[in-house]
Structures are given as C-alpha cells and as structure tokens.
Design an enzyme around this catalytic site. Structure first.
Site, PDB file in Angstrom:
ATOM      1  N   GLY A   1      -2.186   3.880   8.045  1.00 53.52           N
ATOM      2  CA  GLY A   1      -3.066   4.623   8.934  1.00 53.52           C
ATOM      3  C   GLY A   1      -4.323   3.827   9.246  1.00 53.52           C
ATOM      4  O   GLY A   1      -4.705   2.921   8.505  1.00 53.52           O
TER       5      GLY A   1
ATOM      6  N   GLY B   1       0.727   5.255   6.144  1.00 54.60           N
ATOM      7  CA  GLY B   1       1.075   6.112   7.271  1.00 54.60           C
ATOM      8  C   GLY B   1       2.454   5.820   7.841  1.00 54.60           C
ATOM      9  O   GLY B   1       3.118   6.728   8.361  1.00 54.60           O
TER      10      GLY B   1
ATOM     11  N   GLU C   1      -2.488   2.985  -1.153  1.00 52.58           N
ATOM     12  CA  GLU C   1      -3.737   3.720  -0.978  1.00 52.58           C
ATOM     13  C   GLU C   1      -4.693   3.577  -2.159  1.00 52.58           C
ATOM     14  O   GLU C   1      -5.917   3.585  -1.989  1.00 52.58           O
ATOM     15  CB  GLU C   1      -3.443   5.208  -0.734  1.00 52.58           C
ATOM     16  CG  GLU C   1      -2.774   5.513   0.591  1.00 52.58           C
ATOM     17  CD  GLU C   1      -1.273   5.306   0.540  1.00 52.58           C
ATOM     18  OE1 GLU C   1      -0.620   5.512   1.576  1.00 52.58           O
ATOM     19  OE2 GLU C   1      -0.745   4.919  -0.528  1.00 52.58           O
TER      20      GLU C   1
ATOM     21  N   ASP D   1      -0.936   9.841   0.047  1.00 54.27           N
ATOM     22  CA  ASP D   1      -0.831  11.089   0.805  1.00 54.27           C
ATOM     23  C   ASP D   1       0.441  11.069   1.651  1.00 54.27           C
ATOM     24  O   ASP D   1       1.462  10.595   1.180  1.00 54.27           O
ATOM     25  CB  ASP D   1      -2.091  11.315   1.643  1.00 54.27           C
ATOM     26  CG  ASP D   1      -2.344  10.211   2.666  1.00 54.27           C
ATOM     27  OD1 ASP D   1      -1.656   9.169   2.620  1.00 54.27           O
ATOM     28  OD2 ASP D   1      -3.248  10.383   3.520  1.00 54.27           O
TER      29      ASP D   1
END
Length: 493
Positions: free
Chosen positions: A115, A168, A191, A199
């Site tokens: 992301g 992402g 992450e 996530d």
C-alpha cells in the site's frame, strides 16, 4: 506419461461442458510456436476507460480483467486504485456475461508491492481533520472493504501473483479462490518493519497457515519466493510466467463460471516441482519454527529461540526480531492469536480498530518516515520489549473502544476459506487422515503410500500434492510398532 494421459482426458471432459477444443499438454516439447490452438485475441477496452488509468479494465469473451497500472512505483496500492476497482468488481460479480475475473499487473517486477503508506503517513502528520477530501483512515477503510469483497465474491477470481506481492498486494490476492504464483513471485508481509502490523486480513489468513509458519512470517517479515509460495499454501497454483498469457486466453474462452471448471483449466498450465527443490520452510527449519513461535508472548518466543540447537538460524531470527518495534511485535502476536478464532469479518473489524490506534499512538509514522522517507534507522518508542507490557497492549489496542467502525460491503463471512480444496492439503487435513478423523479416508493405520494416494484422489491428481504430503509425513509421523501404518507425533522436540 500417466500424468499427461490423465490431463488429456480431464481437459476433454471439461471442454465438453464449455468449449470443444484441443487439450493442452504442457511438457518439454511445448512452446509458443506450436500452441496455435490457443486464442490470442486482443484485449478489448471497456468504453470510457482512461488510457492511463491506475487500474485498467479489460474484457475478453467471458473474462473481465483488472490490470494494475503503476509499474513505476511497483503498482503500490492507493485510494484511487481501490476506488477504481471496487464498483467495477461489484458490477462484474452481478453480470451474467462475466464468467471469471482476473487480476494482473503491468511491469516486469511487481504484481503489487504494498500500500502507498507514505501518502497515508503524510496525511496523518497533518491535522486529523479532512485533508484534501481524504482522511488517513479512509484508505484503510476502503481497502479492507475491497479485500473482503474479493473474499466473498460469487464469481471465480484469479490473481496472477507474478512478481513482488507484498502487503496491500497480498490483500488483493490471498483471499481469492485462485492464486497463481510464478518463478518471479516474491511474497512477504513486511509491515512490522515499519512499525505497523499485518493487516488486509492478515490476522485471518496468517493464523490459519500450517503450524506457526504464519506467525513466523508476520513477526519477521520473511520472504518466500517462487514455488515456495505455492508449497506454503499462500498460492493455489504454480504456473511459469511465460504461460500466463496462454492461461488467460484459456480462462477467457470458458463458458462456465463453475469454480471446478476454472480450477481444472488452471491445472492444465501448472509446472511440476523440481526434483531437487528443497522447501525453505520445511524439514528441521519448520520444526524449529513450530517449537519457537508457538508461544503467546514475544519474550517467550525469544527465550525458545535462544534454546535452539541451530544457532545460526536462531541467532539470525533473534536479531531480526530485536530490530522491530516492540509495540508492533506484541500487537502482531496478539492479533494472530485472536484472529485464529474469529470469522473473517471480525478479523477485518479488529484490524480496522488497530489501524485507528496505530494512527493515534504507535511507531507507524516513525517507521515509515525513517525507512521510506529519511532513509535512516527508526527510533522506536518504547525501544525495548520490557518497557511495554502485554497488559498495556491488550487494554489500549484491543479492549478500548474505537471512534469509527468498519462497514463492509456485504455481510458474508466464514471461519475458513470456502475454496481451500483448490490449494494443497493443509497439515491439519493430513493429520486428520493419519489419526482416522476423516471418515472416508480408510483405516486408522494407513501406510504412507495409502495416505498419499488418498490425497491425490481427493485433489484430482493435483501437482504438488505428493511432495507436500510426503514432507509433512516425514516430519510429523512415525511407523506404528510392528505395523506398516503411521502414527501422528503430537510433540516433536
């Protein structure tokens, strides 16, 4: 030869329901030059699609194709791309003309490298109010909605994970029923390196991986490459990159949206594992991962690593962990332990709550700024594991109420992926056969070959099943005294 004969017969049966065409037999003699029976129809652009859109929409016969189109930034996912895809995905899911949805990417390096967290942090550093019409939290809200939508589609969804697939990009692919890895695939959930947590549904899929592999990948940010992405269960199929255009053609020409038909078509393009390939997370390394990462505290995991005989691996792993944000390590471990017992919708809602906490108080902004902007070592706060207790983590990140609640686009949920049968059998499935908990598997004391044969039949001869089952059996079973059958070893020291 037996494998090719089986494939030829299966392809013919499937084609009789869809298109009458020559079967495709991939072997050492096959090449693009003698593949004239494969259609090479050009993609047709959907009217109104901007030529330089960040996500292109294409249609080809019964297929609908998303093409991630930011190769200069490794197709990093931003809010514009999410908003580009979500309404179109909903429309295609309702269309009778759409038989299969394909997600791929432009560029030679990446499927989607993650992301666009730099943009999120840039907004978070400003006022918490709306900035330019976009709140920092809004990206995560709409990204999670898209991730959940992919997980709960009616239409078959096929993700070509050809290249770097991280963060992402994992969220766009790992929840799909069909996930195709290639020799170019580089998977990671990194992450934790930037003071964040896994996530995009990571609390769901990582906690359901074999043993403690998901915990290890989440807490170390370790990477898997090529066929190991398939052997780990992250991908459902392994297809050489050069075959993807032909696979796309084949999927586009199918006249059925039956998931079994889609699966059989993909299977015709997969590659046999190399005979000398050693799974990077198998054998003694896997045994060590399960021993060390089964704990419920980060301190306990580090203590277990210190006791390992493989000092090279354990020391390297400890050094990796100690470089991470103590807050992120503790939140990540707690997230996975909770996620293992949650349905997928609750996992996304828990992660959305964590996002709000991380934007409010965490090492996330420092991690992104230090590593991605200033190119320096981050200064974590607190800097040591002992400076923050598990009780503090539980109360602030998990028990306290959040200001915003995640509203998903549909209410569908599940405890386990509904299309897991298209992937390699999990270690838990293998255990249940060995222990006699699977009713149709046969006797309790099955031999190694009988167990392999059972799963080959169950997975319809799927390539990779034999290698996966044998790796697990060699590591987790022993022969019953005086018998040919196997018993499951509950604890391996």
């Amino acid at each position: 030869m037996q494998r090719l004969a089986y494939r030829s017969q299966r392809t013919f049966l499937i084609s009789s329901k869809t298109l009458i065409r020559k079967p495709i037999l991939w072997n050492s003699r096959f090449s693009a030059q003698n593949s004239k029976h494969i259609s090479s129809v050009n993609l047709q652009t959907v009217p109104g699609d901007p030529p330089q859109a960040d996500v292109l929409h294409k249609r080809k016969f019964g297929s609908r194709v998303f093409i991630l189109n930011r190769p200069n930034v490794l197709n990093a996912l931003d809010l514009s791309m999410v908003r580009n895809m979500t309404p179109q995905l909903q429309a295609w899911n309702e269309s009778d003309l759409c038989k299969v949805i394909i997600l791929k990417a432009n560029g030679k390096k990446a499927f989607c490298a993650g992301g666009d967290v730099k943009r999120v942090v840039e907004l978070a550093k400003r006022e918490k109010s709306v900035v330019g019409g976009i709140r920092p939290l809004q990206f995560f809200e709409e990204e999670f909605q898209l991730n959940h939508l992919i997980a709960t589609l009616d239409k078959p969804f096929v993700a070509f994970m050809d290249g770097i697939t991280m963060g992402g990009g994992v969220g766009l692919s790992v929840h799909a029923p069909f996930r195709v890895a290639t020799e170019k695939t580089a998977f990671a959930m990194p992450e934790i390196n930037i003071g964040y947590f896994p996530d995009v549904g990571g609390s769901f899929f990582l906690s359901r991986m074999d043993g403690e592999v998901g915990t290890y990948l989440a807490m170390t940010g370790a990477r898997l490459f090529g066929i190991d992405v398939f052997l780990s269960g992250i991908a459902t199929h392994y297809v050489p990159s050069q075959r993807l255009p032909y696979l796309e053609d084949r999927l586009s020409e199918l006249e059925s949206d039956d998931h079994e038909v889609i699966n059989a078509a993909i299977e015709d393009f997969v590659s046999e594992p190399e005979h000398n390939h050693i799974y990077s997370l198998g054998g003694v390394i896997r045994e060590a991962i399960d021993r060390c990462f089964k704990g419920n505290t980060v301190e306990g995991i580090i203590d277990a690593l210190n006791k390992e005989e493989n000092k090279t691996w354990s020391k390297e792993t400890i050094n990796t962990l100690l470089k991470m944000s103590p807050t992120s390590l503790k939140v990540t471990l707690r997230e996975l332990r909770k996620g293992k017992h949650m349905v997928i919708t609750d996992c996304f809602k828990m992660e959305y709550k964590l996002v709000q906490r991380f934007l409010e108080k965490s090492d996330f902004i420092e991690g992104v700024t230090a590593l991605l902007v200033d190119k320096r070592e981050p200064q974590w706060n607190p800097s040591k594991l002992g400076d923050i207790s598990d009780n503090e983590i539980e109360k602030f990140y998990f028990e306290s109420s959040e200001k915003h609640h995640l509203n998903l686009l549909n209410k569908r949920s599940f405890e386990n992926y509904p299309y897991s049968r298209f992937a390699l059998p999990t270690e838990e499935e293998i255990r249940r056969v060995v222990t006699g908990e699977t009713p149709d598997a046969g006797s309790v004391s099955m031999t190694q070959q009988e167990i392999v044969d059972y799963f080959l039949k169950d997975r319809k001869g799927k390539i990779g099943v034999r290698e996966k089952v044998l790796e697990v059996l060699n590591r987790k079973t022993a022969q019953i005294d005086g018998q040919e059958g196997l018993k499951w070893l509950m604890n391996i020291k």
